[in-house]
Every structure is written in C-alpha cells, then in structure tokens.
Design an enzyme around this catalytic site. Structure first.
Site, mmCIF file in Angstrom:
data_model
loop_
_atom_site.group_PDB
_atom_site.id
_atom_site.type_symbol
_atom_site.label_atom_id
_atom_site.label_comp_id
_atom_site.label_asym_id
_atom_site.label_seq_id
_atom_site.Cartn_x
_atom_site.Cartn_y
_atom_site.Cartn_z
ATOM 1 N N CYS A 119 0.887 -1.163 0.000
ATOM 2 C CA CYS A 119 0.000 0.000 0.000
ATOM 3 C C CYS A 119 0.923 1.210 0.000
ATOM 4 O O CYS A 119 1.586 1.487 1.003
ATOM 5 C CB CYS A 119 -0.918 0.017 1.219
ATOM 6 S SG CYS A 119 -1.992 1.480 1.257
ATOM 7 N N CYS B 60 -0.204 4.160 2.691
ATOM 8 C CA CYS B 60 -0.297 3.931 4.139
ATOM 9 C C CYS B 60 -0.149 2.445 4.430
ATOM 10 O O CYS B 60 0.923 1.899 4.215
ATOM 11 C CB CYS B 60 -1.582 4.503 4.726
ATOM 12 S SG CYS B 60 -3.049 4.029 3.828
ATOM 13 N N SER B 61 -1.208 1.762 4.871
ATOM 14 C CA SER B 61 -1.036 0.359 5.256
ATOM 15 C C SER B 61 -2.317 -0.452 5.080
ATOM 16 O O SER B 61 -2.657 -1.266 5.931
ATOM 17 C CB SER B 61 -0.552 0.260 6.711
ATOM 18 O OG SER B 61 -1.470 0.899 7.580
ATOM 19 N N CYS B 62 -3.051 -0.219 3.985
ATOM 20 C CA CYS B 62 -4.261 -1.005 3.739
ATOM 21 C C CYS B 62 -3.889 -2.479 3.649
ATOM 22 O O CYS B 62 -2.928 -2.848 2.973
ATOM 23 C CB CYS B 62 -4.922 -0.539 2.442
ATOM 24 S SG CYS B 62 -5.618 1.118 2.555
#
Length: 212
Positions: free
Chosen positions: A112, A115-117
């Site tokens: 991602c 961010c951190s999906c």
C-alpha cells in the site's frame, strides 16, 4: 505496478507513519499502563500473536482449501470476498478482497504505497515492515531487490506484478503449492502457508516443514 488510482483512495486515516487509530490505541495503552491495568509486555505478546499466528491462520486455511479444492480455487480467483466469507472470514478491512495467483511465470506482491491497507480478516494485523516507508517505496521501484532482502530470488523470466492496495480493494496472494504435497489434507497444507507468502514477500514452506 497494478492497482487503483489513489486520487480515489479514500482512507479513514491519514498518511503519516501512525494512523489515527494507531495513535488512539497508543494513547489508550499509555493510560491503562499508567493506571496499572495492563502490562506492556503482555500487550506486546498479544499483538505479536495476532500479527503472526491468529490472523494469518485464517488466510492459511483459505489458501489450503484453494490448493486442495479446484472448485473453491476457481471461486476464490473469480470473486474472493464471498469465497473467503464461505469460511467465515469477513468484516471490516475485508469487504473487498481480490485474490491474485502466483505461477511459474508470474509472481505477485502486495503493497500500500500511501499507508497500510491490509486484509485484516485473513491476515490479521499488518507487520511493521509493511507500514514502513522503505517497503512502500522500494516494493514499487525495485521489487526484485525487496524479495532478495526477504531471502529469495526469482528466476529472471518470472514477471513480478506489484498490486497497490487501497481502502476499497485489498489483495491476497495465492502462493504456489509446494511440490510433494499430493494427497495432503487441508490442515496439513495450511501449515505450509506463511503470512509473507500471502503478501508475496515469501514463499510457502517446503514439505519438510510439516509432517505429511
């Protein structure tokens, strides 16, 4: 890189190193620790367990069933979300999952970039490295170098496709089934599936890592 336009990347958190949810969790942890309600070490163990054991076991069961059941594998590749829900794994962060399958010709890796999906319903909490800026940038620029950092190298003829997760779509890699596992049960096969193999930064374990 394959993915979706991040102009439509509607996150419910910001793009800093720590999301709003993570900041709230940190604040709550601090308050509870200061009041003596929890031990930081115990929280660390709980988080590590969910990151590396409990969560990824859900995904391992999905992959093992796909390896053992061609009809299920077809459903998973065609429309992963309902196929995963068949096994009872659904909920927030797992509303729309796409399964991408590794082959001798193509290796898939997930990142991602903003961010951190991450598909929590099948993989648990994202590892720290997945959220780090170096991984998010290098996975796109130098995926082969990233895979070398994780301890393996693919043949030059194998294409690497990098899938960019978003708040709307998350990806689950279906690793190649290890050779020598014909006749294994789903439970035995699940022991060979690693979290990293479902992100694409690792491979499934060889048969020697589990009793046939």
């Amino acid at each position: 890189m394959t993915g979706h336009d991040h102009d439509h990347h509607h996150h419910d958190h910001d793009h800093s190193e720590l999301s709003e949810t993570e900041l709230r969790v940190r604040a709550l942890e601090t308050v509870l620790t200061e009041k003596g309600y929890v031990e930081p070490a115990a929280l660390d163990v709980l988080i590590e367990t969910y990151e590396t054991k409990v969560g990824p076991r859900n995904g391992a069961r999905v992959i093992a069933k796909a390896w053992a059941d061609p009809a299920y594998r077809a459903r998973l590749i065609a429309d992963a979300t309902p196929a995963i829900a068949e096994l009872g794994y659904a909920g927030r962060q797992g509303e729309h999952i796409v399964a991408v399958e590794n082959t001798e010709r193509q290796h898939n890796m997930v990142v991602c970039t903003l961010c951190s999906c991450y598909p929590w319903s099948v993989l648990g909490l994202p590892p720290v490295w997945y959220k780090s800026a170096p991984y998010r940038s290098r996975a796109v620029i130098d995926p082969r170098g990233v895979l070398r950092d994780f301890g393996f190298e693919l043949p030059p003829e194998t294409e690497i496709r990098v899938w960019d997760s978003t708040a709307e779509i998350r990806y689950l890699v279906v690793p190649m089934r290890p050779r020598g596992t014909d006749g294994w049960s789903e439970e035995q096969l699940a022991e060979l599936v690693t979290r990293d193999s479902m992100i694409g930064t690792g491979l499934a374990r060889p048969p020697g890592h589990a009793d046939p």
